[in-house]
Design an enzyme around this catalytic site. Structure first.
Site, PDB file in Angstrom:
ATOM      1  N   SER A 110      29.097  29.190  53.086  1.00 17.45           N
ATOM      2  CA  SER A 110      28.477  28.089  52.348  1.00 17.45           C
ATOM      3  C   SER A 110      29.354  27.531  51.235  1.00 17.45           C
ATOM      4  CB  SER A 110      27.119  28.520  51.795  1.00 17.45           C
ATOM      5  OG  SER A 110      27.201  29.752  51.118  1.00 17.45           O
ATOM      6  N   GLU A 128      29.670  36.499  43.749  1.00 17.47           N
ATOM      7  CA  GLU A 128      29.707  37.491  44.821  1.00 17.47           C
ATOM      8  C   GLU A 128      29.975  38.870  44.218  1.00 17.47           C
ATOM      9  OE1 GLU A 128      29.208  39.655  47.762  1.00 17.47           O
ATOM     10  OE2 GLU A 128      28.848  37.513  48.056  1.00 17.47           O
ATOM     11  N   ASP A 154      26.483  39.401  39.317  1.00 12.43           N
ATOM     12  CA  ASP A 154      25.119  39.183  39.792  1.00 12.43           C
ATOM     13  C   ASP A 154      24.767  37.695  39.722  1.00 12.43           C
ATOM     14  OD1 ASP A 154      22.274  38.960  39.916  1.00 12.43           O
ATOM     15  OD2 ASP A 154      22.085  41.056  39.374  1.00 12.43           O
ATOM     16  N   GLY A 155      24.486  37.094  40.878  1.00 12.35           N
ATOM     17  CA  GLY A 155      24.167  35.675  40.921  1.00 12.35           C
ATOM     18  C   GLY A 155      22.857  35.324  40.244  1.00 12.35           C
ATOM     19  N   ASP A 175      21.058  33.171  48.853  1.00 14.08           N
ATOM     20  CA  ASP A 175      21.200  33.665  50.224  1.00 14.08           C
ATOM     21  C   ASP A 175      21.496  35.163  50.227  1.00 14.08           C
ATOM     22  OD1 ASP A 175      21.725  33.906  52.938  1.00 14.08           O
ATOM     23  OD2 ASP A 175      23.757  33.120  52.767  1.00 14.08           O
TER      24      ASP A 175
END
Length: 291
Positions: A110, A128, A154-155, A175
């Site tokens: 993506s 990521e 950490d997203g 995602d």
């Protein structure tokens, strides 16, 4: 848990649905001559070879993108998706004499799709956590400069730090792998918090269709978040196995979607069922509110 590697699944039926919608959202945001940001909470490695490595073990792309690759007369949303994947393959591997990519050799994640589709003014903020994939992602964007910032972290926490973005326009893709059942509660909490910080952003959440109560409950929980508008689309490709093992489809829940997306998907989903469906249980869900 950090055992999941998306390379095993690159280009499968879930990627087809997810990335076709991602491209449609990016194209819509790009229609206005105003900047926006792209935020990806689980960005992966960026690019995946379909000739070597993990992707060749199960070759899931053969029942995904490969079924659309040479298919004529695709609905516009799917034709645009294949156009982008072809362009990336041409960039990575070169064209034949007729200007058409020789074959399907790589599959972009993506963030690479966003890099190609979005304008140069679009800032990419990519997260990521996996210790193997994060360096690969950074390598993909080593020449991007300040346009693309890679975070080995950490997203979900990243969203709290970056929302609202300066241009007050953004596409956020969430995602996760859902390795842990607690992930379902975490995505709901993350989106609830994100809407408080940035109510007008477009949020795309992917989820797997699995034999889990959490999976079945998730769409209803997301509908209750109070977004001005939402769209839910899901593609089932096969009957669930008797032992409940494996993914039999996937879905996307989009908060504040482009108003044109519902019609685009209404045209595309029957074709996806025909092309990617594997048995009589194949089908799709498409519902929305506020559009």
């Amino acid at each position: 848990m950090l055992s999941y590697r998306h390379a095993f699944h690159a280009g499968n039926h879930a990627d087809v649905l997810k990335h076709a919608v991602e491209i449609a959202c990016l194209d819509y945001l790009g229609q206005k001559d105003k900047p926006y940001w792209y935020l990806d909470t689980h960005a992966g490695a960026g690019m995946y070879s379909l000739e070597t490595g993990f992707a060749t073990q199960n070759a899931e792309y053969e029942s995904g993108i490969a079924r659309l690759w040479d298919e004529p007369g695709l609905p516009p949303l799917l034709a645009r998706y294949v156009e982008v994947i072809r362009a990336i393959n041409a960039r990575e591997r070169g064209n034949g004499r007729d200007g058409v990519p020789r074959a399907l050799k790589v599959y972009p994640g993506s963030p690479v799709i966003a890099d190609v589709v979005a304008s140069e003014s679009t800032k990419l903020r990519l997260f990521e956590m996996h210790p193997s994939d994060s360096p690969l992602l950074a390598r993909c964007f080593k020449d991007a400069g300040r346009r693309a910032l890679i975070y080995a972290g950490d997203g979900y926490e990243g969203l709290k730090a970056l929302l609202p973005p300066p241009p007050r326009r953004a596409l956020v893709l969430i995602d996760p792998s859902y390795e842990d059942k607690s992930e379902y509660a975490r995505v709901v909490a993350a989106l609830k918090d994100a809407l408080k910080r940035f109510a007008t952003g477009t949020y795309v959440l992917w989820y797997p269709q699995l034999h889990r109560l959490e999976t079945r409950r998730l769409p209803e929980q997301l509908k209750a978040l109070g977004a001005k508008s939402w769209l839910h689309v899901a593609l089932t490709v096969r009957k669930p196995t008797a032992d409940g093992f494996g993914m039999h489809g996937s879905g996307l829940f989009i908060l504040n979607p482009p108003w044109v997306l519902a019609q685009q998907l209404a045209e595309a989903m029957p074709a996806l069922v025909e092309l990617l469906g594997e048995d009589e249980s194949a089908g799709y869900t498409l519902e929305h509110d506020g559009l």
